[in-house]
Design a protein around this motif. Structure first.
Motif, short mmCIF file in Angstrom:
data_model
loop_
_atom_site.label_atom_id
_atom_site.label_comp_id
_atom_site.label_asym_id
_atom_site.label_seq_id
_atom_site.Cartn_x
_atom_site.Cartn_y
_atom_site.Cartn_z
N GLY A 72 0.78 -1.23 0.00
CA GLY A 72 0.00 0.00 0.00
C GLY A 72 0.81 1.28 0.00
N LEU A 73 2.11 1.18 -0.16
CA LEU A 73 2.91 2.40 -0.26
C LEU A 73 2.56 3.14 -1.56
N GLY A 74 2.73 4.46 -1.54
CA GLY A 74 2.45 5.26 -2.73
C GLY A 74 3.66 6.03 -3.20
N GLY A 75 3.57 6.56 -4.42
CA GLY A 75 4.60 7.42 -4.94
C GLY A 75 5.88 6.68 -5.30
N ALA A 76 7.01 7.38 -5.14
CA ALA A 76 8.31 6.83 -5.51
C ALA A 76 8.67 5.63 -4.65
N ALA A 77 8.28 5.64 -3.36
CA ALA A 77 8.59 4.53 -2.48
C ALA A 77 7.95 3.24 -2.97
N ALA A 78 6.74 3.34 -3.54
CA ALA A 78 6.08 2.15 -4.08
C ALA A 78 6.86 1.59 -5.27
N ARG A 79 7.39 2.47 -6.12
CA ARG A 79 8.18 2.00 -7.25
C ARG A 79 9.49 1.36 -6.79
N LEU A 81 9.91 -0.18 -3.96
CA LEU A 81 9.53 -1.47 -3.39
C LEU A 81 9.26 -2.49 -4.49
N ALA A 82 8.56 -2.05 -5.56
CA ALA A 82 8.28 -2.97 -6.67
C ALA A 82 9.56 -3.43 -7.34
N GLU A 83 10.51 -2.51 -7.53
CA GLU A 83 11.79 -2.89 -8.13
C GLU A 83 12.56 -3.86 -7.24
N ALA A 84 12.49 -3.65 -5.93
CA ALA A 84 13.17 -4.56 -5.02
C ALA A 84 12.59 -5.96 -5.11
N ARG A 85 11.28 -6.06 -5.16
CA ARG A 85 10.66 -7.37 -5.26
C ARG A 85 10.96 -8.04 -6.60
N LEU A 86 10.96 -7.26 -7.67
CA LEU A 86 11.28 -7.82 -8.98
C LEU A 86 12.70 -8.36 -9.02
N GLU A 87 13.64 -7.63 -8.47
CA GLU A 87 15.03 -8.08 -8.49
C GLU A 87 15.21 -9.32 -7.64
N ILE A 88 14.56 -9.36 -6.49
CA ILE A 88 14.69 -10.55 -5.63
C ILE A 88 14.09 -11.77 -6.31
N GLU A 89 12.93 -11.59 -6.96
CA GLU A 89 12.31 -12.72 -7.66
C GLU A 89 13.15 -13.16 -8.85
N ALA A 90 13.71 -12.18 -9.59
CA ALA A 90 14.52 -12.53 -10.76
C ALA A 90 15.82 -13.21 -10.37
#
Length: 224
Positions: A72-79, A81-90
């Protein structure tokens, strides 16, 4: 250039009786001033909203123990967080945590840079107005005074009542130029300080996301 009576020596009266070139310069300077104030209000609202979102995100990031607690984070922090999750999954669970953290830092740094450029977008026109407007006004003044000297030569008189209106019209261009430049410089400096604070907050958010993601990676590898 027509002769003016005393009652016409108002800004509007001088504008209507000024040379066409001076009139065009005055209109350009007024438009530049309107642009400066428009940028102030538009960027002010935008940066204020971003500051509120970033402040809320920083509070949650400081209190979070893992990435899963940051939904539920918004703004730049949400992006971030999304990048962190994508990198960990990849990267999967087999790659070294140190390499994953380096790639995370690169992703987050790019988001910070992009958000910094976005926050500063639109303020460059203020610097241009602040630097150019005085010279544009000075050009109008020089042009008006030149026309005043031509009128003096044509009328063959140095009577102040004849000369003063043209000089006043010319000096009006310099006054309007300064009136456009000074607020533009002040607004540019004020917004620059706000943008600098915004970038510092983004750097804090990026560091916190990186720290939380690194903690999750260390836990996962420790458990394995």
């Amino acid at each position: 250039m027509s002769d003016l009576v005393v009652s016409d020596l108002t800004p509007m009266g001088m504008y209507h009786n000024a040379d066409a070139v001076v009139q065009a310069i005055l209109l350009i300077l007024v438009a530049a001033s309107v642009v400066s104030w428009t940028v102030l209000f538009a960027k002010g609202v935008e940066l204020a909203a971003q500051r509120v979102r970033l402040g809320r995100a920083l509070m949650r990031l400081r209190a979070a123990s893992g990435l899963d607690a940051l939904a539920g984070l918004g703004g730049a922090a949400a992006r971030m967080l999304a990048e962190a999750r994508l990198e960990i999954e990849a990267s999967g669970a087999t790659l070294p945590a140190a390499g994953v953290k380096e790639r995370l830092a690169l992703r987050i740094a790019r988001i910070e840079a992009g958000e910094g450029r976005r926050a500063q977008r639109g303020t460059g026109v203020l610097a241009t107005i602040g630097a150019v407007a005085p010279f544009v006004g000075l050009f109008g003044t020089v042009w008006g005074i030149m026309n005043s000297f031509v009128s003096i030569a044509q009328s063959q008189t140095t009577n102040l009542a004849v000369v003063a209106p043209g000089i006043a019209e010319a000096l009006l261009a310099t006054a309007v130029g300064l009136g456009a430049a000074i607020p533009a410089v002040v607004i540019y400096n004020a917004l620059g300080r706000v943008v600098a604070a915004q970038r510092a907050g983004l750097a804090d958010a990026g560091a916190l996301v990186l720290a939380i993601a690194g903690r999750d990676l260390d836990r996962a590898q420790g458990g394995a």
